[in-house]
Structure formats: structure tokens, C-alpha cells
Design a protein around this motif. Structure first.
Motif, PDB file in Angstrom:
ATOM      1  N   PRO A  43     -20.463  33.569 -84.241  1.00 54.69           N
ATOM      2  CA  PRO A  43     -19.126  33.438 -83.645  1.00 54.69           C
ATOM      3  C   PRO A  43     -19.080  32.552 -82.397  1.00 54.69           C
ATOM      4  O   PRO A  43     -18.102  31.861 -82.171  1.00 54.69           O
ATOM      5  N   ALA A  44     -20.124  32.552 -81.596  1.00 57.63           N
ATOM      6  CA  ALA A  44     -20.111  31.742 -80.376  1.00 57.63           C
ATOM      7  C   ALA A  44     -21.194  30.661 -80.380  1.00 57.63           C
ATOM      8  O   ALA A  44     -21.628  30.206 -79.331  1.00 57.63           O
ATOM      9  N   LEU A  45     -21.624  30.218 -81.575  1.00 58.34           N
ATOM     10  CA  LEU A  45     -22.670  29.202 -81.655  1.00 58.34           C
ATOM     11  C   LEU A  45     -22.393  28.243 -82.813  1.00 58.34           C
ATOM     12  O   LEU A  45     -22.209  28.676 -83.955  1.00 58.34           O
ATOM     13  N   THR A  46     -22.351  26.955 -82.500  1.00 61.28           N
ATOM     14  CA  THR A  46     -22.129  25.915 -83.500  1.00 61.28           C
ATOM     15  C   THR A  46     -23.321  24.966 -83.515  1.00 61.28           C
ATOM     16  O   THR A  46     -23.809  24.561 -82.467  1.00 61.28           O
ATOM     17  N   ALA A  47     -23.790  24.626 -84.710  1.00 65.10           N
ATOM     18  CA  ALA A  47     -24.867  23.641 -84.875  1.00 65.10           C
ATOM     19  C   ALA A  47     -24.254  22.353 -85.420  1.00 65.10           C
ATOM     20  O   ALA A  47     -23.255  22.393 -86.160  1.00 65.10           O
ATOM     21  N   THR A  48     -24.826  21.237 -85.075  1.00 61.77           N
ATOM     22  CA  THR A  48     -24.263  19.957 -85.483  1.00 61.77           C
ATOM     23  C   THR A  48     -25.354  18.940 -85.811  1.00 61.77           C
ATOM     24  O   THR A  48     -26.435  18.981 -85.244  1.00 61.77           O
ATOM     25  N   LEU A  49     -25.044  18.053 -86.739  1.00 61.99           N
ATOM     26  CA  LEU A  49     -25.900  16.923 -87.107  1.00 61.99           C
ATOM     27  C   LEU A  49     -25.022  15.685 -87.185  1.00 61.99           C
ATOM     28  O   LEU A  49     -23.883  15.757 -87.656  1.00 61.99           O
ATOM     29  N   SER A  50     -25.555  14.552 -86.737  1.00 58.58           N
ATOM     30  CA  SER A  50     -24.800  13.306 -86.868  1.00 58.58           C
ATOM     31  C   SER A  50     -25.752  12.124 -86.913  1.00 58.58           C
ATOM     32  O   SER A  50     -26.900  12.207 -86.454  1.00 58.58           O
ATOM     33  N   ILE A  51     -25.253  11.052 -87.472  1.00 57.52           N
ATOM     34  CA  ILE A  51     -25.982   9.790 -87.473  1.00 57.52           C
ATOM     35  C   ILE A  51     -24.966   8.687 -87.214  1.00 57.52           C
ATOM     36  O   ILE A  51     -23.883   8.675 -87.799  1.00 57.52           O
ATOM     37  N   ALA A  52     -25.301   7.806 -86.284  1.00 58.84           N
ATOM     38  CA  ALA A  52     -24.431   6.683 -85.932  1.00 58.84           C
ATOM     39  C   ALA A  52     -25.243   5.403 -86.039  1.00 58.84           C
ATOM     40  O   ALA A  52     -26.422   5.379 -85.678  1.00 58.84           O
ATOM     41  N   GLN A  53     -24.606   4.376 -86.545  1.00 59.88           N
ATOM     42  CA  GLN A  53     -25.282   3.098 -86.704  1.00 59.88           C
ATOM     43  C   GLN A  53     -24.373   1.997 -86.158  1.00 59.88           C
ATOM     44  O   GLN A  53     -23.171   2.006 -86.408  1.00 59.88           O
ATOM     45  N   ALA A  54     -24.964   1.075 -85.402  1.00 57.39           N
ATOM     46  CA  ALA A  54     -24.212  -0.032 -84.828  1.00 57.39           C
ATOM     47  C   ALA A  54     -25.004  -1.325 -85.019  1.00 57.39           C
ATOM     48  O   ALA A  54     -26.231  -1.325 -84.896  1.00 57.39           O
ATOM     49  N   SER A  55     -24.304  -2.414 -85.300  1.00 56.40           N
ATOM     50  CA  SER A  55     -24.993  -3.693 -85.493  1.00 56.40           C
ATOM     51  C   SER A  55     -24.058  -4.847 -85.157  1.00 56.40           C
ATOM     52  O   SER A  55     -22.842  -4.701 -85.123  1.00 56.40           O
ATOM     53  N   VAL A  56     -24.678  -5.988 -84.911  1.00 54.67           N
ATOM     54  CA  VAL A  56     -23.947  -7.231 -84.679  1.00 54.67           C
ATOM     55  C   VAL A  56     -24.412  -8.217 -85.732  1.00 54.67           C
ATOM     56  O   VAL A  56     -25.615  -8.373 -85.962  1.00 54.67           O
ATOM     57  N   SER A  57     -23.465  -8.887 -86.372  1.00 57.01           N
ATOM     58  CA  SER A  57     -23.824  -9.857 -87.404  1.00 57.01           C
ATOM     59  C   SER A  57     -23.594 -11.279 -86.906  1.00 57.01           C
ATOM     60  O   SER A  57     -22.971 -11.500 -85.867  1.00 57.01           O
ATOM     61  N   ASP A  58     -24.082 -12.219 -87.658  1.00 58.79           N
ATOM     62  CA  ASP A  58     -23.875 -13.647 -87.396  1.00 58.79           C
ATOM     63  C   ASP A  58     -24.427 -14.130 -86.058  1.00 58.79           C
ATOM     64  O   ASP A  58     -23.803 -14.951 -85.379  1.00 58.79           O
ATOM     65  N   ILE A  59     -25.591 -13.616 -85.659  1.00 58.16           N
ATOM     66  CA  ILE A  59     -26.278 -14.192 -84.508  1.00 58.16           C
ATOM     67  C   ILE A  59     -27.275 -15.191 -85.089  1.00 58.16           C
ATOM     68  O   ILE A  59     -28.279 -14.798 -85.696  1.00 58.16           O
ATOM     69  N   LEU A  60     -26.980 -16.452 -84.924  1.00 57.72           N
ATOM     70  CA  LEU A  60     -27.793 -17.491 -85.552  1.00 57.72           C
ATOM     71  C   LEU A  60     -28.981 -17.873 -84.673  1.00 57.72           C
ATOM     72  O   LEU A  60     -28.882 -17.922 -83.454  1.00 57.72           O
ATOM     73  N   ARG A  61     -30.100 -18.150 -85.319  1.00 60.08           N
ATOM     74  CA  ARG A  61     -31.314 -18.568 -84.625  1.00 60.08           C
ATOM     75  C   ARG A  61     -31.169 -20.040 -84.233  1.00 60.08           C
ATOM     76  O   ARG A  61     -30.929 -20.897 -85.073  1.00 60.08           O
ATOM     77  N   THR A  62     -31.279 -20.333 -82.932  1.00 54.40           N
ATOM     78  CA  THR A  62     -31.185 -21.702 -82.408  1.00 54.40           C
ATOM     79  C   THR A  62     -32.303 -21.934 -81.394  1.00 54.40           C
ATOM     80  O   THR A  62     -33.015 -21.009 -81.033  1.00 54.40           O
ATOM     81  N   GLU A  63     -32.413 -23.165 -80.915  1.00 58.35           N
ATOM     82  CA  GLU A  63     -33.373 -23.461 -79.835  1.00 58.35           C
ATOM     83  C   GLU A  63     -32.607 -24.010 -78.647  1.00 58.35           C
ATOM     84  O   GLU A  63     -31.981 -23.261 -77.929  1.00 58.35           O
ATOM     85  N   THR A  64     -32.622 -25.319 -78.433  1.00 61.97           N
ATOM     86  CA  THR A  64     -31.985 -25.892 -77.251  1.00 61.97           C
ATOM     87  C   THR A  64     -30.547 -26.346 -77.482  1.00 61.97           C
ATOM     88  O   THR A  64     -29.845 -26.638 -76.534  1.00 61.97           O
ATOM     89  N   ASP A  65     -30.113 -26.434 -78.720  1.00 62.68           N
ATOM     90  CA  ASP A  65     -28.732 -26.822 -79.004  1.00 62.68           C
ATOM     91  C   ASP A  65     -28.141 -25.816 -79.986  1.00 62.68           C
ATOM     92  O   ASP A  65     -28.850 -24.991 -80.541  1.00 62.68           O
ATOM     93  N   PRO A  66     -26.833 -25.862 -80.190  1.00 63.12           N
ATOM     94  CA  PRO A  66     -26.198 -24.863 -81.066  1.00 63.12           C
ATOM     95  C   PRO A  66     -26.478 -25.040 -82.547  1.00 63.12           C
ATOM     96  O   PRO A  66     -25.972 -24.284 -83.359  1.00 63.12           O
ATOM     97  N   GLN A  67     -27.286 -26.015 -82.915  1.00 65.09           N
ATOM     98  CA  GLN A  67     -27.627 -26.238 -84.317  1.00 65.09           C
ATOM     99  C   GLN A  67     -28.517 -25.083 -84.803  1.00 65.09           C
ATOM    100  O   GLN A  67     -29.525 -24.761 -84.194  1.00 65.09           O
ATOM    101  N   SER A  68     -28.138 -24.467 -85.902  1.00 68.35           N
ATOM    102  CA  SER A  68     -28.895 -23.338 -86.441  1.00 68.35           C
ATOM    103  C   SER A  68     -30.222 -23.797 -87.038  1.00 68.35           C
ATOM    104  O   SER A  68     -30.289 -24.820 -87.701  1.00 68.35           O
TER     105      SER A  68
END
Length: 177
Positions: free
Chosen positions: A77-102
């Protein structure tokens, strides 16, 4: 600082308001699974279990995607158990060197947070604790970290219907991420 060199990447992705709607993070009670405050997982006396899913996607130019699946179960009555999973990501980060050319290929940047917690109520105070494991990747680096979070919600202060809350959500004492 030496400790900052061992931080797990991706913590900043969990600053997005996943599952909050229009609530403040420590007081949030809309999304089951208590991501922001372990005390918020406490179920009412009329609810036996709750399950939920939350998602958040930013526009293409930011490319951030967050998802969470959570569940809470009233074991006593006075105790709750919980489980969760969260996932976060960033897409489209292109690999470059000294200029914006991928140079071909994308840089992976994301984190996953698994949590198990409990919450209980005494009079008008609800307290909770959650054990969390977060693992992440940025480019070729992969790492993980274990953490404990605590939280509390007080529904009345000095007989006044004021609701206050506090939470240590993934507390980073140095504030470096």
C-alpha cells in the motif's frame, strides 16, 4: 579536473524535457517510470500499475531523438517499484577534418539510461530512490557509469497546500558533463 576526464558522454542529451509535458522536472508526475524524480513514481492508492511511453524529436537540423519506456507497480500500500529505460541520440553528425567536406560516415553520439527504483509515502511526504546505469558512445569511445538518485515531494507545508520537490537527477557535482 582529473575526474572530468572520466565522465561518460551524452549526459547533455538527457537535459531535454522527455516526458515532462508542461510540468517542472522535480514535480513531474505525468510519465510513469520516474525519470526526473524517483519520488514521483509513487502510485495512488487506487492504482495498482502504470506503464507509459514518451518520445521527443527535434527538427532535422538538430537531429535529437529521445525515447522512454517506463512502468510502476504498487507492491504494498505504501511502496511502489519502478523500472524504466530512456535512450537519446543525435543523428547526422558528419565526420570532417579542417573543412565542412564530409570524409564519409557519421559520428555516433547517444546514451541509454536504465533505472530501477522504489518510492514510499509517509503522511504528506513522498520519498524515492533509483539505481541507474548509463552507457554512452561518442564516435569510437564507449563507456558507462552507475549512479544513485534520490528525490522527495512534500504536498503540504505548514498546513498550506504548497507542493515542493527536490531531486538529484544524475547529479554531477562538478557540473561538467
Amino acid at each position: 579536473t582529473p575526474a572530468a576526464a572520466q565522465q561518460v558522454p551524452g549526459r547533455d542529451l538527457l537535459d531535454f524535457p522527455l516526458g515532462l509535458l508542461a510540468e517542472s522536472a522535480p514535480l513531474s508526475s505525468r510519465m510513469t517510470g520516474s525519470l526526473w524524480n524517483p519520488a514521483s513514481s509513487m502510485l495512488s492508492s487506487t492504482t495498482r500499475a502504470e506503464f507509459g511511453f514518451a518520445g521527443l524529436t527535434t527538427p532535422q537540423d538538430q537531429g535529437v531523438r529521445l525515447e522512454m519506456l517506463g512502468g510502476s507497480y504498487r507492491v504494498r500500500p505504501a511502496l511502489t517499484a519502478t523500472l524504466s529505460i530512456a535512450q537519446a541520440s543525435v543523428s547526422d553528425i558528419l565526420r570532417t577534418e579542417t573543412d565542412p567536406q564530409s570524409l564519409g560516415g557519421e559520428i555516433q553520439y547517444g546514451t541509454t539510461l536504465a533505472s530501477a527504483g522504489v518510492a514510499t509515502t509517509w503522511a504528506n511526504v513522498t520519498a524515492g530512490a533509483a539505481a541507474r546505469y548509463r552507457w554512452a558512445s561518442v564516435d569510437t569511445k564507449r563507456s558507462g557509469v552507475f549512479a544513485m538518485d534520490v528525490g522527495a515531494i512534500v504536498d503540504r507545508v505548514a498546513r498550506t497546500p504548497i507542493r515542493i520537490a527536490v531531486s538529484s537527477f544524475l547529479l554531477t557535482p562538478s557540473r561538467s558533463k
